[in-house]
Design a protein around this motif. Structure first.
Motif, mmCIF file in Angstrom:
data_model
loop_
_atom_site.group_PDB
_atom_site.id
_atom_site.type_symbol
_atom_site.label_atom_id
_atom_site.label_comp_id
_atom_site.label_asym_id
_atom_site.label_seq_id
_atom_site.Cartn_x
_atom_site.Cartn_y
_atom_site.Cartn_z
ATOM 1 N N THR A 49 0.870 -1.188 0.000
ATOM 2 C CA THR A 49 0.000 0.000 0.000
ATOM 3 C C THR A 49 0.904 1.234 0.000
ATOM 4 O O THR A 49 1.990 1.202 0.584
ATOM 5 N N ALA A 68 2.918 -2.311 4.237
ATOM 6 C CA ALA A 68 2.010 -1.165 4.374
ATOM 7 C C ALA A 68 2.822 0.115 4.523
ATOM 8 O O ALA A 68 3.278 0.463 5.608
ATOM 9 N N ALA A 128 1.497 2.955 3.150
ATOM 10 C CA ALA A 128 0.526 4.052 3.008
ATOM 11 C C ALA A 128 0.400 4.844 4.305
ATOM 12 O O ALA A 128 0.452 4.283 5.395
ATOM 13 N N VAL A 161 -2.170 6.146 5.932
ATOM 14 C CA VAL A 161 -3.639 6.093 5.946
ATOM 15 C C VAL A 161 -4.158 7.139 6.939
ATOM 16 O O VAL A 161 -3.653 7.219 8.062
ATOM 17 N N ASP A 198 -5.989 8.478 9.812
ATOM 18 C CA ASP A 198 -6.490 7.741 10.979
ATOM 19 C C ASP A 198 -7.989 7.965 11.190
ATOM 20 O O ASP A 198 -8.666 7.128 11.775
ATOM 21 N N ASN A 208 -10.757 5.427 11.394
ATOM 22 C CA ASN A 208 -10.713 4.555 10.215
ATOM 23 C C ASN A 208 -10.252 3.157 10.598
ATOM 24 O O ASN A 208 -9.548 2.993 11.601
ATOM 25 N N PRO A 209 -10.598 2.148 9.808
ATOM 26 C CA PRO A 209 -10.103 0.798 10.108
ATOM 27 C C PRO A 209 -8.588 0.752 9.943
ATOM 28 O O PRO A 209 -8.026 1.462 9.103
ATOM 29 N N ASP A 210 -7.930 -0.067 10.751
ATOM 30 C CA ASP A 210 -6.478 -0.237 10.626
ATOM 31 C C ASP A 210 -6.220 -1.378 9.633
ATOM 32 O O ASP A 210 -6.406 -2.559 9.940
ATOM 33 N N ILE A 211 -5.823 -1.017 8.440
ATOM 34 C CA ILE A 211 -5.674 -1.984 7.340
ATOM 35 C C ILE A 211 -4.592 -3.002 7.685
ATOM 36 O O ILE A 211 -4.785 -4.216 7.576
ATOM 37 N N LEU A 212 -3.458 -2.495 8.120
ATOM 38 C CA LEU A 212 -2.317 -3.375 8.427
ATOM 39 C C LEU A 212 -2.677 -4.370 9.530
ATOM 40 O O LEU A 212 -2.411 -5.571 9.414
ATOM 41 N N GLY A 220 5.137 -3.258 8.545
ATOM 42 C CA GLY A 220 4.515 -1.960 8.744
ATOM 43 C C GLY A 220 5.554 -0.854 8.729
ATOM 44 O O GLY A 220 6.763 -1.111 8.793
ATOM 45 N N PHE A 221 5.082 0.369 8.648
ATOM 46 C CA PHE A 221 5.955 1.539 8.740
ATOM 47 C C PHE A 221 5.519 2.363 9.940
ATOM 48 O O PHE A 221 4.334 2.390 10.283
ATOM 49 N N GLU A 252 7.735 8.551 13.254
ATOM 50 C CA GLU A 252 7.731 9.062 14.627
ATOM 51 C C GLU A 252 8.575 10.330 14.720
ATOM 52 O O GLU A 252 9.555 10.489 14.004
ATOM 53 N N LYS A 303 4.251 -0.922 18.197
ATOM 54 C CA LYS A 303 3.383 -1.202 17.031
ATOM 55 C C LYS A 303 3.602 -2.610 16.506
ATOM 56 O O LYS A 303 2.660 -3.294 16.088
ATOM 57 N N LYS A 335 0.238 -4.726 16.672
ATOM 58 C CA LYS A 335 -0.424 -5.073 15.407
ATOM 59 C C LYS A 335 -0.050 -6.473 14.931
ATOM 60 O O LYS A 335 -0.436 -6.879 13.850
HETATM 61 N N1 CTP Z 1 -1.840 1.750 8.812
HETATM 62 C C1 CTP Z 1 -2.880 1.100 8.187
HETATM 63 N N2 CTP Z 1 -4.162 1.527 8.381
HETATM 64 C C2 CTP Z 1 -4.434 2.560 9.166
HETATM 65 C C3 CTP Z 1 -3.404 3.226 9.825
HETATM 66 C C4 CTP Z 1 -2.105 2.806 9.610
HETATM 67 O O1 CTP Z 1 -2.621 0.153 7.449
HETATM 68 N N3 CTP Z 1 -5.673 2.944 9.330
HETATM 69 C C5 CTP Z 1 -0.466 1.271 8.648
HETATM 70 C C6 CTP Z 1 0.439 2.223 7.916
HETATM 71 O O2 CTP Z 1 0.464 1.946 6.529
HETATM 72 C C7 CTP Z 1 1.776 1.937 8.580
HETATM 73 C C8 CTP Z 1 1.414 1.644 10.004
HETATM 74 O O3 CTP Z 1 0.082 1.151 9.942
HETATM 75 O O4 CTP Z 1 2.390 0.777 8.061
HETATM 76 C C9 CTP Z 1 1.469 2.877 10.854
HETATM 77 O O5 CTP Z 1 0.808 2.632 12.044
HETATM 78 P P1 CTP Z 1 0.023 3.761 12.817
HETATM 79 O O6 CTP Z 1 -0.352 3.152 14.100
HETATM 80 O O7 CTP Z 1 -1.053 4.394 12.057
HETATM 81 O O8 CTP Z 1 1.137 4.782 12.891
HETATM 82 P P2 CTP Z 1 1.015 6.276 13.180
HETATM 83 O O9 CTP Z 1 -0.006 6.967 12.354
HETATM 84 O O10 CTP Z 1 2.407 6.771 13.105
HETATM 85 O O11 CTP Z 1 0.432 6.093 14.622
HETATM 86 P P3 CTP Z 1 0.333 6.959 15.879
HETATM 87 O O12 CTP Z 1 0.859 8.298 15.533
HETATM 88 O O13 CTP Z 1 -1.110 6.901 16.169
HETATM 89 O O14 CTP Z 1 1.204 6.200 16.804
#
Ligand code: CTP
Length: 409
Positions: free
Chosen positions: A194, A273, A275, A277, A279, A304-308, A322-323, A326, A337, A341
């Protein structure tokens, strides 16, 4: 698919009659998508003009080690770092000797000493010079230094003799360079990536999104393809062309990305992943354009749903990467994470002013349950190749090997 798209090739040309073939080689490399910077020794300039190579490569030709103007434009250390691969064609007996000895007395030998990129040499000389024990010993030294020789070929030579010493034809050299990048590390596997941001509508003309350019995800998709995988790229709105040989599914919202991902991961072995995305989405996007009638305006947002996480929690989950972007406490947040996850690997990078987003370069700290590796600041293309190599290595490690065998059967 041409595997030389976005590859940085330094073509070193040394003095020999085969230097004229370097013009065709440059043309072929450029046609295959490579960015070519030509470096000529003094000897090479006796056989072919820099102007020819400049016109064919589209870049100015480098000839001098101590040249103020050239050093200001792209210094020799910068050029050595820029290269994904250095090909010296033709490589004369003298150039071979100098590289084998680690000399740095002209630009080309200095570059070969100053680079971490792989080096390939295409020897070209009279058959007696080639068979001379001194040359043969130099070639042994080069092999010990992990410098690869392509050729020489046998046949009629410019000097009227027949034997071993002719430079390999440009097509053969092109294939050798291309196959260097086709690692086969993910051959036979299906990979889903993604990439880019998602866009969450506020009304028909406005949306919530982020600065993700998609460059890292597109580079990973390309590298996975080069490593032999069948790749599906699920992309949010970006200004990038889908790489050749890759199935690209265009989406806008996080929910669309989730649908496309769940469809694509069936039977895939690796899910990456990248992308960014969104949140949250707007709980109720307006049907008509919002008018600025009130002083304040609040939007109700819904998670939003967490795709990963959804992909990683499937019973038939692929190897999930995942990515994490930070601004602080990189390792703590990334490892959190990884566990939360249920990922196999996480690639974390620092974000903030001038870092990562929309940049061509990036650095990553990669974590998996029992290990860690730093991938230093480099172009996203090169970084993607390193990360794909690391993913392949982890995937083929004893913990994960059974799944791959299963995939290939
Ligand atoms: N991801 C996803 N679907 C989402 C949110 C994130 O697939 N709705 C994936 C991203 O592609 C990435 C990873 O989850 O690989 C990032 O995790 P996330 O928890 O969203 O990271 P941040 O946005 O950096 O989180 P936070 O700032 O809330 O810690």
């Amino acid at each position: 698919m041409s595997s030389l798209t976005h590859k940085h090739i330094v073509l070193g040309i040394s003095g020999g009659i085969a230097a004229y073939k370097a013009a065709e080689l440059t043309r072929l490399l450029v046609k295959a998508g490579a960015e070519v910077r030509v470096v000529m020794t003094q000897g090479a300039q006796e056989f072919i003009t820099a102007l020819t190579l400049q016109a064919l490569s589209g870049n100015s030709v480098h000839t001098e080690l101590f040249d103020l103007e050239a050093e200001a434009a792209m210094g020799h250390i910068e050029l050595a770092r820029w290269a994904d691969l250095i090909l010296v064609a033709p490589a004369s007996a003298n150039t071979i000797a100098r590289i084998a000895q680690g000399r740095a007395d002209d630009l080309l030998s200095t570059l070969c000493l100053a680079t971490e990129a792989p080096i390939m040499l295409a020897p070209s000389m009279n058959r007696v010079m080639w068979n001379n024990p001194a040359t043969q010993q130099n070639c042994h030294t080069l092999k010990d230094l992990d410098i690869r020789l392509i050729g020489p070929a046998s046949g009629a030579q410019a000097c009227g003799e027949t034997g071993e010493g002719r430079m390999e034809e440009p097509e053969v050299l092109l294939n050798a360079v291309a196959s260097h990048f086709q690692t086969g590390a993910l051959a036979g596997l299906k990979v889903v990536v993604t990439a880019g941001p998602t866009r969450e509508a506020i009304d028909p003309v406005r949306y919530i999104s982020n600065r993700s350019s998609g460059k890292m995800g597109y580079a990973l998709a390309r590298s996975a393809r080069e490593a032999g995988a069948e790749v599906t790229l699920i992309s949010g709105p970006v200004h990038l062309q889908p790489p050749e040989g890759i199935a690209c599914v265009r989406v806008e919202t996080a929910e669309e990305m989730l649908d496309a991902s769940l469809k694509a991961v069936d039977g895939c072995q690796v899910f990456i992943a990248t992308a960014a995305v969104a949140d949250y989405r707007v709980a109720q996007p307006a049907d008509q354009k919002h008018k600025k009638t009130q002083e304040d305006w609040s939007l109700e947002l819904r998670r939003n749903p967490d795709i990963l996480a959804q992909v990683a929690q499937r019973p038939d989950a692929p190897f999930t990467v995942g990515f994490a972007a930070e601004t602080q406490q990189l390792e703590d947040y990334a490892r959190d994470k990884l566990v939360r996850k249920r990922l196999n690997m996480i690639a974390a990078n620092k974000v903030g002013q001038g870092l990562a987003f929309d940049q061509d370069d990036n650095a990553l700290e990669v974590f998996w349950p029992e290990g860690h590796q730093s991938l230093p600041m480099q172009s996203k293309d090169r970084l993607a190749r390193s990360l794909i190599a690391l993913i392949a290595k982890r995937l083929h490690s004893s913990d994960n090997i059974i799944d791959i065998q299963h995939a290939k059967n």
